[in-house]
Motif scaffolding. Sequence first.
Motif, mmCIF file in Angstrom:
data_model
loop_
_atom_site.group_PDB
_atom_site.id
_atom_site.type_symbol
_atom_site.label_atom_id
_atom_site.label_comp_id
_atom_site.label_asym_id
_atom_site.label_seq_id
_atom_site.Cartn_x
_atom_site.Cartn_y
_atom_site.Cartn_z
ATOM 1 N N ARG A 93 0.837 -1.206 0.000
ATOM 2 C CA ARG A 93 0.000 0.000 0.000
ATOM 3 C C ARG A 93 0.868 1.251 0.000
ATOM 4 O O ARG A 93 0.510 2.253 -0.615
ATOM 5 N N ASP A 94 2.004 1.186 0.661
ATOM 6 C CA ASP A 94 2.925 2.324 0.621
ATOM 7 C C ASP A 94 3.427 2.575 -0.798
ATOM 8 O O ASP A 94 3.656 3.719 -1.186
ATOM 9 N N TRP A 95 3.624 1.514 -1.570
ATOM 10 C CA TRP A 95 4.102 1.662 -2.941
ATOM 11 C C TRP A 95 3.127 2.475 -3.787
ATOM 12 O O TRP A 95 3.538 3.151 -4.719
ATOM 13 N N ILE A 96 1.832 2.359 -3.509
ATOM 14 C CA ILE A 96 0.832 3.003 -4.360
ATOM 15 C C ILE A 96 0.292 4.286 -3.743
ATOM 16 O O ILE A 96 -0.612 4.908 -4.283
ATOM 17 N N ASP A 100 2.627 9.820 3.352
ATOM 18 C CA ASP A 100 3.676 9.296 4.219
ATOM 19 C C ASP A 100 3.511 7.787 4.374
ATOM 20 O O ASP A 100 2.390 7.280 4.377
ATOM 21 N N PRO A 101 4.613 7.073 4.560
ATOM 22 C CA PRO A 101 4.516 5.621 4.733
ATOM 23 C C PRO A 101 3.760 5.253 6.011
ATOM 24 O O PRO A 101 3.821 5.969 7.011
ATOM 25 N N LEU A 102 3.063 4.129 5.940
ATOM 26 C CA LEU A 102 2.386 3.596 7.122
ATOM 27 C C LEU A 102 3.432 3.069 8.097
ATOM 28 O O LEU A 102 4.524 2.662 7.684
ATOM 29 N N PRO A 103 3.117 3.031 9.386
ATOM 30 C CA PRO A 103 4.082 2.453 10.331
ATOM 31 C C PRO A 103 4.302 0.975 10.021
ATOM 32 O O PRO A 103 3.392 0.275 9.582
ATOM 33 N N LYS A 104 5.516 0.507 10.263
ATOM 34 C CA LYS A 104 5.829 -0.909 10.053
ATOM 35 C C LYS A 104 4.939 -1.750 10.962
ATOM 36 O O LYS A 104 4.760 -1.442 12.135
ATOM 37 N N GLY A 148 -3.329 -0.535 -16.205
ATOM 38 C CA GLY A 148 -2.225 0.304 -16.653
ATOM 39 C C GLY A 148 -2.056 1.578 -15.841
ATOM 40 O O GLY A 148 -1.092 2.324 -16.060
ATOM 41 N N THR A 149 -2.958 1.846 -14.914
ATOM 42 C CA THR A 149 -2.862 3.045 -14.085
ATOM 43 C C THR A 149 -1.576 3.011 -13.263
ATOM 44 O O THR A 149 -1.250 2.008 -12.646
ATOM 45 N N ARG A 150 -0.865 4.127 -13.276
ATOM 46 C CA ARG A 150 0.372 4.245 -12.501
ATOM 47 C C ARG A 150 0.064 4.941 -11.186
ATOM 48 O O ARG A 150 -0.611 5.963 -11.159
ATOM 49 N N LEU A 151 0.593 4.372 -10.112
ATOM 50 C CA LEU A 151 0.282 4.865 -8.772
ATOM 51 C C LEU A 151 1.547 5.106 -7.964
ATOM 52 O O LEU A 151 2.584 4.495 -8.220
ATOM 53 N N GLY A 152 1.418 5.963 -6.968
ATOM 54 C CA GLY A 152 2.497 6.195 -6.016
ATOM 55 C C GLY A 152 3.625 7.020 -6.582
ATOM 56 O O GLY A 152 3.621 7.432 -7.734
ATOM 57 N N LYS A 153 4.591 7.261 -5.719
ATOM 58 C CA LYS A 153 5.736 8.108 -6.076
ATOM 59 C C LYS A 153 6.574 7.524 -7.195
ATOM 60 O O LYS A 153 7.168 8.243 -7.984
ATOM 61 N N ASP A 154 6.623 6.172 -7.269
ATOM 62 C CA ASP A 154 7.438 5.520 -8.298
ATOM 63 C C ASP A 154 6.652 5.151 -9.548
ATOM 64 O O ASP A 154 7.218 4.603 -10.499
ATOM 65 N N GLY A 155 5.352 5.418 -9.559
ATOM 66 C CA GLY A 155 4.550 5.159 -10.744
ATOM 67 C C GLY A 155 4.381 3.696 -11.089
ATOM 68 O O GLY A 155 4.340 3.332 -12.271
ATOM 69 N N ILE A 156 4.259 2.841 -10.088
ATOM 70 C CA ILE A 156 4.047 1.413 -10.341
ATOM 71 C C ILE A 156 2.657 1.206 -10.935
ATOM 72 O O ILE A 156 1.697 1.867 -10.531
ATOM 73 N N THR A 157 2.542 0.327 -11.921
ATOM 74 C CA THR A 157 1.223 0.062 -12.488
ATOM 75 C C THR A 157 0.457 -0.906 -11.586
ATOM 76 O O THR A 157 1.047 -1.714 -10.867
#
Length: 189
Positions: A93-96, A100-104, A148-157
């Motif tokens: 979920r943090d990837w998309i 801010d990142p969720l706590p570990k 094909g939608t790109r999500l998150g800071k790194d644009g992962i599909t």
Amino acid sequence: MEGMTDQPARWTQATVHPDMWADPDDDPRNSDGASPDGELPTLQGYLTDYRLTLLMKCEGLDAEALARRSVPPSTMSLLGLVRHLARAERDWRDWISDGDPLPKLYGKRDADFDGAVADQAVVDAGYVDLAREQAATDAALAAHPDLGTRLGKDGITVRDLLVHRIEEYARHCGHADLLRECIDGRVGQ
């Protein structure tokens, strides 16, 4: 005279196909219908089946067996895999996310495996964590049905994340096969 061994005898519950985990009528992964139409339902179906496989490999075991590290010196256990995949779902979920990142989930690195101890409360919490994190990641991705939608800071599909999730569960189901066989000898796909 045969020597004593600590290794359990291999066995399966299946009676129809001896290389399977369960008989077709008892296997929740078994579908007699047509395959899904489209890429998204196909990917979701594979993910669902691997998730079920992991749970099936854990069923019927007590806290001690689930926490047993069957292949020393590895810290891997069935309970550790449940906790690891709960943590991975949160990390995905943090990837998309753009936020801010969720706590570990379990704190420091490897705590998912290190904290997998033979305590029923830890087992119960692990299953609750896994179900909650799976549902949250599923819900986050459901908002984006275009693969094909790109999500998150790194644009992962969305497609790449779904395939990565399938790969992670499939790899760990292979580990679960070996761990379970070491615990009580049960085998099957």
